[in-house]
Design an enzyme around this catalytic site. Structure first.
Site, PDB file in Angstrom:
ATOM      1  N   HIS A   1       9.408  -2.589  -2.272  1.00  0.00           N
ATOM      2  CA  HIS A   1       8.378  -2.916  -1.260  1.00  0.00           C
ATOM      3  C   HIS A   1       7.860  -4.337  -1.476  1.00  0.00           C
ATOM      4  CE1 HIS A   1       4.644  -1.453   1.131  1.00  0.00           C
ATOM      5  NE2 HIS A   1       4.608  -2.777   1.065  1.00  0.00           N
TER       6      HIS A   1
ATOM      7  N   HIS B   1       6.529  -8.167   0.562  1.00  0.00           N
ATOM      8  CA  HIS B   1       6.212  -8.972   1.749  1.00  0.00           C
ATOM      9  C   HIS B   1       6.642 -10.400   1.456  1.00  0.00           C
ATOM     10  CE1 HIS B   1       3.722  -5.860   3.658  1.00  0.00           C
ATOM     11  NE2 HIS B   1       3.459  -5.519   2.418  1.00  0.00           N
TER      12      HIS B   1
ATOM     13  N   ARG C   1       6.948 -12.656   4.133  1.00  0.00           N
ATOM     14  CA  ARG C   1       6.461 -13.500   5.231  1.00  0.00           C
ATOM     15  C   ARG C   1       7.603 -14.337   5.808  1.00  0.00           C
ATOM     16  NH1 ARG C   1       2.357 -10.046   4.623  1.00  0.00           N
ATOM     17  NH2 ARG C   1       0.727 -10.714   3.201  1.00  0.00           N
TER      18      ARG C   1
ATOM     19  N   ASN D   1       6.156  -6.608   8.679  1.00  0.00           N
ATOM     20  CA  ASN D   1       4.872  -6.893   9.368  1.00  0.00           C
ATOM     21  C   ASN D   1       4.609  -8.394   9.508  1.00  0.00           C
ATOM     22  OD1 ASN D   1       4.402  -7.096   6.571  1.00  0.00           O
ATOM     23  ND2 ASN D   1       2.243  -6.549   6.773  1.00  0.00           N
TER      24      ASN D   1
ATOM     25  N   LYS E   1       9.574   1.371   8.986  1.00  0.00           N
ATOM     26  CA  LYS E   1       8.233   1.408   8.396  1.00  0.00           C
ATOM     27  C   LYS E   1       7.213   1.899   9.408  1.00  0.00           C
ATOM     28  CE  LYS E   1       4.834   0.175   5.602  1.00  0.00           C
ATOM     29  NZ  LYS E   1       4.637  -0.178   4.205  1.00  0.00           N
TER      30      LYS E   1
ATOM     31  N   HIS F   1       2.918   3.640   5.373  1.00  0.00           N
ATOM     32  CA  HIS F   1       1.600   3.209   4.892  1.00  0.00           C
ATOM     33  C   HIS F   1       0.672   4.382   5.181  1.00  0.00           C
ATOM     34  CE1 HIS F   1      -1.605   0.146   4.014  1.00  0.00           C
ATOM     35  NE2 HIS F   1      -2.285   1.188   4.457  1.00  0.00           N
TER      36      HIS F   1
ATOM     37  N   HIS G   1       2.893   2.654  -1.906  1.00  0.00           N
ATOM     38  CA  HIS G   1       1.730   2.200  -2.679  1.00  0.00           C
ATOM     39  C   HIS G   1       0.637   3.266  -2.784  1.00  0.00           C
ATOM     40  CE1 HIS G   1       0.593   1.395   1.448  1.00  0.00           C
ATOM     41  NE2 HIS G   1       1.212   0.237   1.500  1.00  0.00           N
TER      42      HIS G   1
ATOM     43  N   LEU H   1      -4.884  -3.191   0.351  1.00  0.00           N
ATOM     44  CA  LEU H   1      -4.906  -1.887   1.012  1.00  0.00           C
ATOM     45  C   LEU H   1      -3.653  -1.099   0.660  1.00  0.00           C
ATOM     46  CD1 LEU H   1      -6.374  -2.992   4.439  1.00  0.00           C
ATOM     47  CD2 LEU H   1      -7.467  -1.480   2.766  1.00  0.00           C
TER      48      LEU H   1
ATOM     49  N   ASP I   1       4.500  -4.173  -3.490  1.00  0.00           N
ATOM     50  CA  ASP I   1       3.602  -4.566  -2.387  1.00  0.00           C
ATOM     51  C   ASP I   1       3.073  -5.978  -2.612  1.00  0.00           C
ATOM     52  OD1 ASP I   1       2.418  -4.296   0.066  1.00  0.00           O
ATOM     53  OD2 ASP I   1       0.675  -3.197  -0.660  1.00  0.00           O
TER      54      ASP I   1
ATOM     55  N   HIS J   1      -1.056 -14.271   0.564  1.00  0.00           N
ATOM     56  CA  HIS J   1      -1.958 -14.832   1.582  1.00  0.00           C
ATOM     57  C   HIS J   1      -2.475 -16.147   1.007  1.00  0.00           C
ATOM     58  CE1 HIS J   1      -2.464 -11.263   4.178  1.00  0.00           C
ATOM     59  NE2 HIS J   1      -2.391 -10.553   3.073  1.00  0.00           N
TER      60      HIS J   1
ATOM     61  N   ALA K   1      -6.335  -8.608   3.124  1.00  0.00           N
ATOM     62  CA  ALA K   1      -5.934  -7.649   2.091  1.00  0.00           C
ATOM     63  C   ALA K   1      -4.553  -8.017   1.573  1.00  0.00           C
ATOM     64  CB  ALA K   1      -5.891  -6.251   2.687  1.00  0.00           C
TER      65      ALA K   1
HETATM   66  O1  DOR Z   1      -2.869  -5.167   0.663  1.00  0.00           O
HETATM   67  C1  DOR Z   1      -1.971  -5.102   1.480  1.00  0.00           C
HETATM   68  N1  DOR Z   1      -1.391  -6.212   1.984  1.00  0.00           N
HETATM   69  N2  DOR Z   1      -1.579  -3.913   1.879  1.00  0.00           N
HETATM   70  C2  DOR Z   1      -0.690  -3.760   2.873  1.00  0.00           C
HETATM   71  O2  DOR Z   1      -0.408  -2.646   3.221  1.00  0.00           O
HETATM   72  C3  DOR Z   1      -0.133  -4.942   3.586  1.00  0.00           C
HETATM   73  C4  DOR Z   1      -0.216  -6.141   2.767  1.00  0.00           C
HETATM   74  C5  DOR Z   1       0.005  -7.419   3.540  1.00  0.00           C
HETATM   75  O3  DOR Z   1       0.938  -7.473   4.364  1.00  0.00           O
HETATM   76  O4  DOR Z   1      -0.733  -8.370   3.322  1.00  0.00           O
HETATM   77 ZN    ZN Z   2       2.907  -3.600   1.895  1.00  0.00          ZN
END
Ligand code: DOR
Ligand code: ZN
Length: 345
Positions: free
Chosen positions: A13, A15, A17, A41, A99, A136, A174, A219, A247, A251, A263
């Site tokens: 899992h 991210h 970007r 996402n 997802k 999720h 998660h 999250l 996860d 950011h 988050a």
């Molecule tokens: O904390 C999180 N950030 N939880 C998620 O489910 C998504 C993720 C994000 O894409 O930033």
């Molecule tokens: Zn995630």
């Protein structure tokens, strides 16, 4: 000095970007991981096989030449997802899984699913073709307390899906609660769960004590200590139903240190060091490999990686870099509040 060697890990899992963030964060994962499931996402989200193939090409372009790494792609389910398109994308190997984001549950989940019943025909098709569903698992109703959202999702939605479609391969992502560990443990073999390093390392005090700490906001939100202990138990005891999904979620620091902070915790850089420390502190270093490198691939019907990584326990805690630069911006690197002696060498 102690040294351990384990099968190269997978991250089920991540991210990554896109664009300039993608370029900076991909190497942080490919250094220590052989494969990863990449979340869809983005803005806009990855909604079909064609978009997933293009995204995969963008990822492949930024993998360092020295790293051998395979990204596994996913499709973002909406109430409009076509079951035939999904089936075709899966059968053509364009994507590995789909997802499910409940609408509004987390970062870029606005086009997610409001009513699970509307996607039951799609889930039925996935069960038939053997395509994994990644969830999720949080409800988003205003009246449900943020600390209870996972538990309520399990009772209201997950239980329904599992009973309707016992053949569907589901990963509850998660997980953060004792309730989730118990539900997954007593379920049939098709339901498994991923656990992040930050939910193993921290409880909810890490967000609030001594001042508000936006870099520990993710999250599902961190929970109380008894829940963290339950996660530690299932992660470190070798239980096949639980494995690593970091996860890792980059950011910009300015978007987290904000009156409405995002988050997500960017943990890719020192993930294996932190996990080795947690497993050692819980007298379970012998089970680290199962959690990071064996249980997940076995569940997904894949062979384990052929290469290995070595971790060395230093005499002094390792010094973490604080951030990754992205142009004029930066992404803060996750650092738990305990000393970490293990280094990947
Ligand atoms: O904390 C999180 N950030 N939880 C998620 O489910 C998504 C993720 C994000 O894409 O930033
Ligand atoms: Zn995630």
């Amino acid at each position: 000095m102690e040294e351990i060697e384990i099968t190269k890990p997978d991250d089920w899992h991540v991210h990554f970007r896109d664009r300039e963030i993608l370029r900076e964060v991909v190497p942080e994962t490919t250094r220590n991981f052989a494969r990863a499931i990449v979340m869809p996402n983005l803005i806009p989200p990855i909604l079909n096989g064609k978009q997933a193939i293009k995204y995969k090409e963008r990822i492949k372009k930024v993998i360092p030449k020295t790293d051998d790494f395979e990204p596994f792609m996913t499709i973002y389910l909406t109430e409009k997802t076509s079951k035939n398109d999904l089936k075709e994308a899966y059968n053509n190997n364009a994507v590995f899984a789909a997802k499910l984001y409940p609408a509004g549950a987390t970062t870029n989940s606005d086009s997610g699913v409001k009513d699970i019943k509307k996607i039951m025909p799609v889930l039925e098709t996935m069960a038939k073709v053997g395509m994994p569903l990644l969830i999720h698992g949080e409800v988003t109703h205003k009246e449900v307390d943020i600390f209870d959202r996972e538990k309520v999702f399990i009772n209201q939605n997950l239980d329904f899906i599992c009973k309707e479609l016992p053949e569907l391969k589901i990963t509850l992502e998660h997980i953060t609660t004792e309730d989730a560990t118990m539900y997954v443990n007593q379920s049939n073999r098709n339901l498994v769960a991923t656990i992040t390093p930050h939910h193993l390392a921290l409880n909810r005090n890490a967000i609030f004590v001594g001042g508000i700490r936006p870099h520990n906001y993710c999250l599902p939100i961190l929970k109380r200590e008894k829940h963290r202990r339950a996660l530690i138990e299932v992660a470190t005891n070798g239980n096949k139903k639980f494995f690593l999904g970091t996860d890792t979620a980059p950011h910009f620091a300015s978007h987290k240190e904000n009156c409405c902070g995002c988050a997500g915790i960017f943990n890719a850089t020192y993930c294996m060091s932190i996990l080795a420390q947690i497993f050692e502190d819980n007298n379970s270093i012998k089970n680290l490999e199962k959690f990071t490198s064996l249980n997940g691939s076995k569940h997904y019907g894949l062979s384990k990686n052929k290469t290995k990584i070595k971790l060395l326990k230093r005499n002094n805690p390792i010094v973490f870099k604080k951030q990754i630069k992205v142009g004029n911006n930066s992404i803060s690197v996750f650092n738990p509040d305990f000393p970490v002696y293990w280094e990947v060498i």
